[in-house]
Design an enzyme around this catalytic site. Structure first.
Site, PDB file in Angstrom:
ATOM      1  N   LYS A  92       0.830  -1.203   0.000  1.00 41.56           N
ATOM      2  CA  LYS A  92       0.000   0.000   0.000  1.00 41.56           C
ATOM      3  C   LYS A  92       0.867   1.255   0.000  1.00 41.56           C
ATOM      4  O   LYS A  92       0.567   2.232  -0.694  1.00 41.56           O
ATOM      5  CB  LYS A  92      -0.943  -0.030   1.203  1.00 41.56           C
ATOM      6  CG  LYS A  92      -2.008  -1.119   1.079  1.00 41.56           C
ATOM      7  CD  LYS A  92      -2.685  -1.451   2.395  1.00 41.56           C
ATOM      8  CE  LYS A  92      -3.646  -2.631   2.223  1.00 41.56           C
ATOM      9  NZ  LYS A  92      -4.219  -3.108   3.484  1.00 41.56           N
ATOM     10  N   ASP A 151     -10.807   3.232   4.459  1.00 43.50           N
ATOM     11  CA  ASP A 151     -10.925   1.787   4.258  1.00 43.50           C
ATOM     12  C   ASP A 151     -12.303   1.265   4.649  1.00 43.50           C
ATOM     13  O   ASP A 151     -12.553   0.068   4.626  1.00 43.50           O
ATOM     14  CB  ASP A 151      -9.840   1.056   5.054  1.00 43.50           C
ATOM     15  CG  ASP A 151      -9.590  -0.358   4.554  1.00 43.50           C
ATOM     16  OD1 ASP A 151      -9.871  -0.634   3.363  1.00 43.50           O
ATOM     17  OD2 ASP A 151      -9.109  -1.199   5.336  1.00 43.50           O
ATOM     18  N   GLN A 196      -4.165  -1.775   9.842  1.00 47.21           N
ATOM     19  CA  GLN A 196      -4.061  -3.073   9.188  1.00 47.21           C
ATOM     20  C   GLN A 196      -4.680  -4.176  10.050  1.00 47.21           C
ATOM     21  O   GLN A 196      -4.358  -4.311  11.229  1.00 47.21           O
ATOM     22  CB  GLN A 196      -2.590  -3.400   8.888  1.00 47.21           C
ATOM     23  CG  GLN A 196      -2.371  -4.712   8.164  1.00 47.21           C
ATOM     24  CD  GLN A 196      -3.018  -4.736   6.791  1.00 47.21           C
ATOM     25  OE1 GLN A 196      -2.914  -3.786   6.026  1.00 47.21           O
ATOM     26  NE2 GLN A 196      -3.683  -5.831   6.469  1.00 47.21           N
TER      27      GLN A 196
END
Length: 284
Positions: free
Chosen positions: A54, A121, A98
């Site tokens: 990413k 996200d 994450q």
């Protein structure tokens, strides 16, 4: 039956990134550099790889990437403090925590701490709710990637029967809502579903998000069905038995090179959109 259409995620991702690059250039002309902050807790090698990928995607597109790596002993309170600091930073437009975090951390509480304007996200319950109602800013990236692939290849959704295998809060549930909002009839299956094979055989669209390698079998597939494999297991193996399913499908995503690259492209797209939105609000 015609040869199946292989849904090339790399091709879709490049199309998204080309448009993102143009937006980044426009922002930089205004003195704004989009910035994504990633938080990795612990030393899970797969998670470290995802974060690195990413970050690399951001760098190639001219997006600032702040990588925060916290030790596995980090407490929930310490993680929350880090998230709050990033929420308060004017130069940070998106925050990615994450998944998964170490088991002693309250992951849901940490996700909820991310400010909705920086939830690129789509992990907060508020972001999920807004997306379910059809007005969310940034839907969960993998579900959004799945729809981007279908749109890129002009695969119809309205009126189709979609079967989603998996009900996680960041994949199975949100992709079901996104498909429903696009007028698909959606069946959600999971570990307690009886006669799973029967349900999958009815599907025009199959979304595999169960986290089990080669779980979906070829004889489950309705001829001509569109198969979107959102799984990624050890050894670069998806949740679909690709070799068995490809011959019966009308279109299918490979693993790797399918949904994964589009998910990362979607994350950077959302980050740039967050920077654009903030610039617009500040200009008012």
């Amino acid at each position: 039956m015609d040869q199946p259409l292989i849904l090339d995620g790399l091709r879709v991702a490049e199309d998204i990134k080309r448009k993102v690059k143009e937006k980044v250039a426009g922002l930089k002309e205004k003195g704004i550099v989009p910035c994504l902050a990633t938080i990795l807790v612990g030393d899970d090698p797969s998670s470290a790889t995802y974060v690195r990928m990413k970050g690399n995607a951001c760098r190639k597109l001219g997006i600032e990437s702040i990588r925060i790596h916290l030790p596995k002993e980090t407490t929930t309170e310490e993680l929350l403090a880090t998230i709050h600091e990033l929420n308060d930073r004017d130069d940070v437009h998106g925050i990615l925590l994450q998944h998964p975090v170490p088991s002693h951390i309250d992951e849901r509480k940490a996700f909820e701490a991310i400010h909705i304007d920086k939830d690129v996200d789509g992990v907060t319950s508020l972001g999920y709710g807004q997306s379910a109602f059809g007005f969310g800013l940034y839907p969960s990236c993998t579900p959004a990637a799945i729809l981007s692939i279908m749109d890129y290849y002009q695969l119809p959704i309205a009126g189709k029967h979609a079967v989603v295998i998996g009900r996680s809060p960041i994949l199975g549930k949100p992709v079901s809502q996104l498909l429903l909002n696009r007028n698909a009839t959606v069946t959600i299956c999971h570990s307690y579903t009886q006669n799973l094979e029967h349900h999958v055989k009815q599907a025009d669209i199959v979304v595999a998000a169960v986290g089990k390698p080669r779980f979906v079998q070829g004889d489950w597939i309705k001829p001509g069905a569109v198969i979107l494999d959102a799984g990624y297991n050890k050894g670069n193996i998806g949740d679909v038995d690709y070799d068995a399913c490809v011959a019966k499908s009308g279109a299918i995503t490979p693993v790797p090179g399918g949904v994964g690259p589009v998910t990362i492209a979607t994350l950077v797209k959302h980050t740039v959109e967050a920077a654009e939105r903030k610039a617009t609000l500040q200009a008012q």
